[in-house]
Design an enzyme around this catalytic site. Sequence first.
Site, PDB file in Angstrom:
ATOM      1  CB  CYS A  29     -23.584 -62.874 -49.949  1.00 15.45           C
ATOM      2  SG  CYS A  29     -23.994 -61.246 -48.656  1.00 15.45           S
ATOM      3  NE  ARG A  85     -18.549 -63.448 -54.015  1.00 15.14           N
ATOM      4  CZ  ARG A  85     -18.927 -64.308 -55.186  1.00 15.14           C
ATOM      5  NH1 ARG A  85     -18.192 -64.553 -55.876  1.00 15.14           N
ATOM      6  NH2 ARG A  85     -20.097 -63.579 -54.904  1.00 15.14           N
ATOM      7  CD1 TRP A 104     -18.324 -56.963 -47.567  1.00 17.19           C
ATOM      8  CD2 TRP A 104     -20.539 -56.272 -47.799  1.00 17.19           C
ATOM      9  NE1 TRP A 104     -18.428 -55.712 -47.489  1.00 17.19           N
ATOM     10  CE2 TRP A 104     -19.755 -55.857 -47.841  1.00 17.19           C
ATOM     11  CE3 TRP A 104     -21.666 -55.965 -48.842  1.00 17.19           C
ATOM     12  CZ2 TRP A 104     -19.601 -53.903 -48.570  1.00 17.19           C
ATOM     13  CZ3 TRP A 104     -22.261 -54.723 -48.707  1.00 17.19           C
ATOM     14  CH2 TRP A 104     -20.944 -54.012 -48.928  1.00 17.19           C
ATOM     15  CG  ASN A 135     -24.619 -64.724 -52.439  1.00 19.23           C
ATOM     16  OD1 ASN A 135     -24.205 -64.785 -51.027  1.00 19.23           O
ATOM     17  ND2 ASN A 135     -23.568 -64.719 -53.476  1.00 19.23           N
ATOM     18  N   GLY A 136     -27.390 -61.357 -52.305  1.00 17.92           N
ATOM     19  CA  GLY A 136     -28.105 -60.542 -52.771  1.00 17.92           C
ATOM     20  C   GLY A 136     -29.144 -59.529 -51.944  1.00 17.92           C
ATOM     21  CD  GLU A 191      -6.666 -47.995 -59.578  1.00 18.95           C
ATOM     22  OE1 GLU A 191      -7.809 -47.792 -60.100  1.00 18.95           O
ATOM     23  OE2 GLU A 191      -6.446 -49.006 -59.782  1.00 18.95           O
ATOM     24  CE  LYS A 235      -6.262 -50.221 -56.449  1.00 18.88           C
ATOM     25  NZ  LYS A 235      -6.292 -50.501 -57.400  1.00 18.88           N
ATOM     26  CD  GLU A 289      -8.917 -50.858 -53.094  1.00 18.53           C
ATOM     27  OE1 GLU A 289     -10.620 -51.436 -53.570  1.00 18.53           O
ATOM     28  OE2 GLU A 289      -7.951 -50.883 -54.196  1.00 18.53           O
ATOM     29  CG  HIS A 345      -8.349 -24.519 -59.959  1.00 17.31           C
ATOM     30  ND1 HIS A 345      -8.878 -22.959 -60.337  1.00 17.31           N
ATOM     31  CD2 HIS A 345      -8.182 -24.898 -60.695  1.00 17.31           C
ATOM     32  CE1 HIS A 345      -8.420 -22.219 -61.354  1.00 17.31           C
ATOM     33  NE2 HIS A 345      -7.496 -23.492 -61.585  1.00 17.31           N
ATOM     34  CE  LYS A 402     -10.984 -58.402 -57.661  1.00 17.38           C
ATOM     35  NZ  LYS A 402     -10.181 -57.537 -58.064  1.00 17.38           N
TER      36      LYS A 402
HETATM   37  C1  AGP Z   1     -10.416 -51.175 -57.293  1.00 13.07           C
HETATM   38  O1  AGP Z   1      -9.197 -51.824 -56.872  1.00 13.07           O
HETATM   39  C2  AGP Z   1     -11.502 -51.872 -56.403  1.00 13.07           C
HETATM   40  N1  AGP Z   1     -11.406 -53.751 -55.710  1.00 13.07           N
HETATM   41  C3  AGP Z   1     -12.587 -51.748 -56.973  1.00 13.07           C
HETATM   42  O2  AGP Z   1     -12.955 -50.021 -57.423  1.00 13.07           O
HETATM   43  C4  AGP Z   1     -13.559 -52.325 -58.477  1.00 13.07           C
HETATM   44  O3  AGP Z   1     -12.804 -52.292 -59.239  1.00 13.07           O
HETATM   45  C5  AGP Z   1     -14.886 -52.202 -58.774  1.00 13.07           C
HETATM   46  O4  AGP Z   1     -15.304 -52.633 -57.827  1.00 13.07           O
HETATM   47  C6  AGP Z   1     -15.306 -52.582 -59.856  1.00 13.07           C
HETATM   48  O5  AGP Z   1     -15.411 -54.245 -60.224  1.00 13.07           O
HETATM   49  P1  AGP Z   1     -15.185 -54.614 -61.467  1.00 13.07           P
HETATM   50  O6  AGP Z   1     -13.774 -54.466 -62.291  1.00 13.07           O
HETATM   51  O7  AGP Z   1     -15.867 -56.325 -61.010  1.00 13.07           O
HETATM   52  O8  AGP Z   1     -16.768 -54.327 -62.260  1.00 13.07           O
END
Ligand code: AGP
Length: 613
Positions: free
Chosen positions: A2, A27, A74, A98-99, A486, A490, A493, A509, A608
């Site tokens: 949010c 975000r 959100w 927010n929250g 990673e 990527k 997501e 395994h 984000k």
């Molecule tokens: C990865 O591409 C994501 N955006 C996500 O995993 C991100 O790294 C994670 O939410 C942690 O965020 P931060 O580094 O702001 O703590």
Amino acid sequence: MCGIVGGVAERNISEILIEGLKRLEYRGYDSAGLALINHGQVLRERRVGKVVNLEEAVKSHQVAGTLGIAHTRWATHGKPTETNAHPHISGKVAVVHNGIIENYAELKADLQALGYVFSSQTDTEVVAHLVAEALKTADSLLVAVQSIVSKLKGAYALGIVHADYPDELITVREGSPLVIGVGIGENFIGSDQLALLPITNRFIYLEEGDIARLTRTSIEIYAHGTQAVQRPVKELDATVSNSSKGEYKHYMLKEIYEQPEALQQTISQALNGNALREDFLADAEVNFRNIEQIQIIACGTSYHAGMIAKYWAEQLIDVPCQVEIASEFRYRSPVIINRTLYVCISQSGETADTLAALRDTQKRAAAKGLNIATMTICNVATSSMVRETDHHLLTLAGPEIGVASTKAFTTQLAALMLLLLKIGQVKQRISAEQMTEITDALWHCPKVILDTLQHNAEILRLSELFVEKQHCLFLGRGTHFPIALEGALKLKEISYIHAEGYAAGELKHGPLALVDNDMPVVILAPQDDMLDKLKSNMEEVQARGGELFIFADEQSGITEKDRQHVVNIPSVNTWLAPIVYSIPVQLLSYHVAVLRGTDVDQPRNLAKSVTVE
Ligand code: AGP
């Protein structure tokens, strides 16, 4: 997650609020809304979907006002519908939030007993009704808000206006970020300073528990809700404000290409030729001398950076290093160990789980009288984590807008290596030769990345072979196991293809059972002492019909053949290879996502900065 924007001015602020919401789109959100106070009335518009839908409604209904609040939601409590979108209203009170209000169910029951009717399924609506109820006895909006915050449990940032208070915006910060943008004859609030950059570069960063009352010409702040305090106004420099897409189609691509410069900046703050700058983490030397081990706490991509640092810390400077996902660490009551350096890694510095793990660690260490130190590696200088740890090291990547972390990740890796060099030097666990080798390699890294980016067209061609796939495996060994994780993160997501990352040695395994003609397998093959073992893993995949996509060191001797595609990556010092091998997996995911037509910068269901659990 949010976003909040609000303001009080002499001019109509509807366009400023909409522009602010657009700047928070990165975000992640699923609906948007605003409320403006106009001639003793609350004018509200809300729409499901993108901010442009709200913008059209605001324009066509000519919604205007000099005081207002706006929000991108959100969904947490209740579906992403118009009735659940913020602001929520009770009589003449409007609220954005927010929250999460954790005790909303019991507050709701109390309010219903008093006759309040709820029109949404959200936790937020209780705040609007609580303020309306408090105003029956309180003699101002501020006092009403001050009287209700103690009833709220959870994490929240609030923006509150009232139709009978046309020059007054009340805001609360408790566990969710909030900044005040200081203007001339007008003042604003935002959950992220980026939202307000077109109108001001002067900000006040509220502390947890602060309540503020903004008018056009004044800002009053109350610590713990009631004690009047002054908070400093900070001015942001122009580089921080640089957040447009420029010539690039997506922020993610721009941010991938910004990596050489971002790394250069991060490295330059710490190194002078082959030596660490004298002032680099100077304030932490006593703690570094004292610590016996490192515990890293992080989420998502930042956690992957931490995993690589574990290999480095133990091999390079002989310091034991643990790394754990913050959402696990915070709830499993880990033993807090004396003489440990607790390191939070976070792009935003506001990730709820990492922040909670940090705070919990600090509390428990203090209760036991333990001698620990805390540190943040972070991209946002003004973030909660930076402010709440003993030491910090900034990744000077500039604003990262794309939800998929790219330049934040590679600069985190550079920062982690710099941190380990410093600890190694303080503890005398690093030789002069190693220092020279690694600092040379760090300085050389931006150039190697530039050369790697030259392979973009080749990677684009390969990405066409992924478009129809449902699944994908990424394999690596050593420090490239986290890069495999990673790469998989990527790809999933932003392209929504199911992807898994594995340590290549784990193949037989379990995951080998998945390999067939339809399974693309991405291999990370730098020139290191695991290369021969990795080649055997590649044979195992090929023997089962899997199609290999190999990012291989140009000296590796790995060549193209049937169902074996190879992109030659420039040779790089082994220590820093994971930084360089991040680039091709970022580019691959980006191109696959673009070809599949997904929303690359704002992938579905993701935010984000994950500021709620
Ligand atoms: C990865 O591409 C994501 N955006 C996500 O995993 C991100 O790294 C994670 O939410 C942690 O965020 P931060 O580094 O702001 O703590």
